[in-house]
Structures are given as C-alpha cells and as structure tokens.
Motif scaffolding. Structure first.
Motif, short mmCIF file in Angstrom:
data_model
loop_
_atom_site.label_atom_id
_atom_site.label_comp_id
_atom_site.label_asym_id
_atom_site.label_seq_id
_atom_site.Cartn_x
_atom_site.Cartn_y
_atom_site.Cartn_z
N TYR A 170 -44.85 81.57 67.82
CA TYR A 170 -44.79 80.44 66.89
C TYR A 170 -46.16 80.17 66.28
O TYR A 170 -46.26 79.83 65.09
N LEU A 171 -47.20 80.31 67.08
CA LEU A 171 -48.54 80.09 66.55
C LEU A 171 -48.89 81.11 65.49
O LEU A 171 -49.44 80.77 64.43
N ILE A 173 -46.83 82.79 63.60
CA ILE A 173 -46.01 82.63 62.41
C ILE A 173 -46.42 81.40 61.62
O ILE A 173 -46.46 81.41 60.38
N MET A 174 -46.76 80.32 62.31
CA MET A 174 -47.08 79.07 61.64
C MET A 174 -48.51 79.01 61.15
O MET A 174 -48.82 78.21 60.25
N LEU A 175 -49.39 79.83 61.71
CA LEU A 175 -50.81 79.75 61.34
C LEU A 175 -51.06 79.96 59.85
O LEU A 175 -51.85 79.22 59.25
N LEU A 197 -49.27 79.06 57.47
CA LEU A 197 -48.79 77.89 56.75
C LEU A 197 -49.75 76.72 56.83
O LEU A 197 -49.55 75.72 56.13
N TRP A 198 -50.77 76.82 57.67
CA TRP A 198 -51.72 75.71 57.80
C TRP A 198 -52.70 75.63 56.63
O TRP A 198 -53.32 74.60 56.43
N PRO A 201 -43.13 84.02 56.67
CA PRO A 201 -42.77 83.01 57.68
C PRO A 201 -41.49 82.27 57.37
O PRO A 201 -40.73 81.91 58.29
N PHE A 202 -41.21 82.02 56.10
CA PHE A 202 -39.99 81.32 55.73
C PHE A 202 -38.74 82.19 55.93
O PHE A 202 -37.63 81.67 55.91
N LEU A 212 -38.60 82.46 60.56
CA LEU A 212 -38.18 81.29 61.34
C LEU A 212 -36.68 81.01 61.25
O LEU A 212 -36.04 80.79 62.29
#
Length: 230
Positions: free
Chosen positions: A134-135, A137-139, A141-142, A206-207, A210
């Motif tokens: 999760y980190l 994949i989401m990184l 997007l930050w 990422p979109f 997820l």
C-alpha cells in the motif's frame, strides 16, 4: 388497576427524558429522527458535488456555445455552434485521434501491469508486506500531478538520467533508433509518443491497481481453486 397504581404510572419519569438546552434538544432530535442526521451529514458533500463539480461542468457546457472573436480574442456571448464545427477540422481531428489512441493504450497497459501486482497483493501479501504494498502504491499519489510530470520530463530528457544510463551501458544507439521511428519517436524521449505513454502509465497505474486489488480480495479463494478445474 387500582387508583394508587394508576397515579404512580402517571407520575413516573419517562424512560428517555428529554435533555435540557439546545445541545440536548438537537441530540434528542437526531436520536428520534436519524434521517435528519443523515441528511445533515450528506448535505455538505452533495452541495459540493452539485455546485462546484457539476455546476462547473454545466458552466463549461454553456460556454461551449459561445465563440471567440478572432480579432480581439474576447468571448462573443451569442449562441452559436461554431466551436463544435471547429472540431471537424483536420488539425482537431488529428488531436482527437491521438488522444483516444493514447487513452486506449494507457488503459490496456495499466490493466496488464496492474493485474499481477493486485493479484499478488490480494492473495499472497500479508502483514508488513501488505503495508509495504500500500505504501508503494500510494506514495506516487502524495505528490502533485505537475510535480510528477516535470520530474519525468527531466528523467526522459536528452540530458536526463535515462540517457546517461544508456550511454554508460553503450546502448544509446537503441534509444536513437527508437526515436527515429515515425510515430513513436521524436527529437527527445521526453516529448515523444513513447515518453508520454510511459508517464501516463506511471500516473494512472495506482488508480488501476487499487480497485482491482480490492475486487480480488472479495473473491473467495475456493472459487479460484474451483475455476482451475474448468
């Protein structure tokens, strides 16, 4: 029923007596009518969606029926279909074709890349590995969209790290040969069709991962094992 029992029932306190003050009155109202609380909770996001998002889309739609004065550059607020007629010009049709082609290729590539990653995360990743998934994949997007675009523009430029790495590996001729191709190439990888494709896949991957991962987690494992026999 005796007279004493009736009097005791009449004078007995209520099971849920009303609270005093404005705060207590609101608490009693929300407890007795939960739909009112639900309406108040949904009202801000609905107003935001309806006014800011959908309202701006309708404003954009209304402005599409206006035209721009070619001499002054001002908006001519008279109803016309001139803007829609300009869509069928050769230059605009080429832009539409390239945009749709890029969107289709990016969607297909994102699905192909995302599925094995999402499948591993849904079926095999546990504990710390799932948190790292999760980190990772989401990184991306930050950071903002523009920051990621400019970062990739520097990476893919002629003076970027990718060109430097290929030069160190004596593979720069591969990049030059690829950039010499008529459609996917260009003066530099950062402004070519290939570079744009790479950046868009990175931005939108990422979109794709997820939702696929969330959907795979809801599929029972025994159904997957049973489907292997079919």
């Amino acid at each position: 029923m005796s007279l004493d029992a009736a009097m005791m029932r009449a004078t007995a306190p209520a099971i849920l007596p009303g609270s005093g003050g404005l705060r207590g009155a609101l608490s009693d109202l929300f407890w007795r009518k939960p739909k009112v609380l639900l309406l108040l909770m949904l009202l801000p996001p609905v107003l935001w969606l309806g006014i800011v998002y959908i309202g701006s889309l309708f404003a954009l739609l209304a402005q599409s029926f206006f035209s721009i004065d070619e001499f002054s550059g001002l908006i001519n607020r008279e109803f016309t279909l001139k803007t829609y007629g300009d869509l069928f010009q050769a230059a605009n049709l080429d832009i539409i074709l390239r945009t749709v082609t890029m969107a289709a290729l990016v969607t297909l590539a994102s699905a192909v890349i995302a599925f094995p990653i999402a499948y591993y995360a849904a079926r095999y990743a546990r504990g710390r590995w799932k948190a790292l998934f999760y980190l990772g994949i989401m990184l991306p997007l930050w950071s903002s969209y523009l920051v990621k675009i400019y970062a990739w523009k520097l990476i893919l430029a002629k003076e970027g790290i990718l060109t430097w790495l290929l030069a160190k590996l004596h593979l720069l001729w591969v990049l030059d040969a690829w950039l010499s191709l008529p459609i996917v190439g260009g003066n530099s990888l950062s402004v070519s069709f290939t570079g744009t494709f790479i950046v868009f896949v990175y931005v939108w991957l990422p979109f794709m991962i997820l939702p696929v991962q969330a959907a795979l987690e809801r599929v029972p494992g025994n159904l997957v094992e049973a489907s292997s026999d079919l």
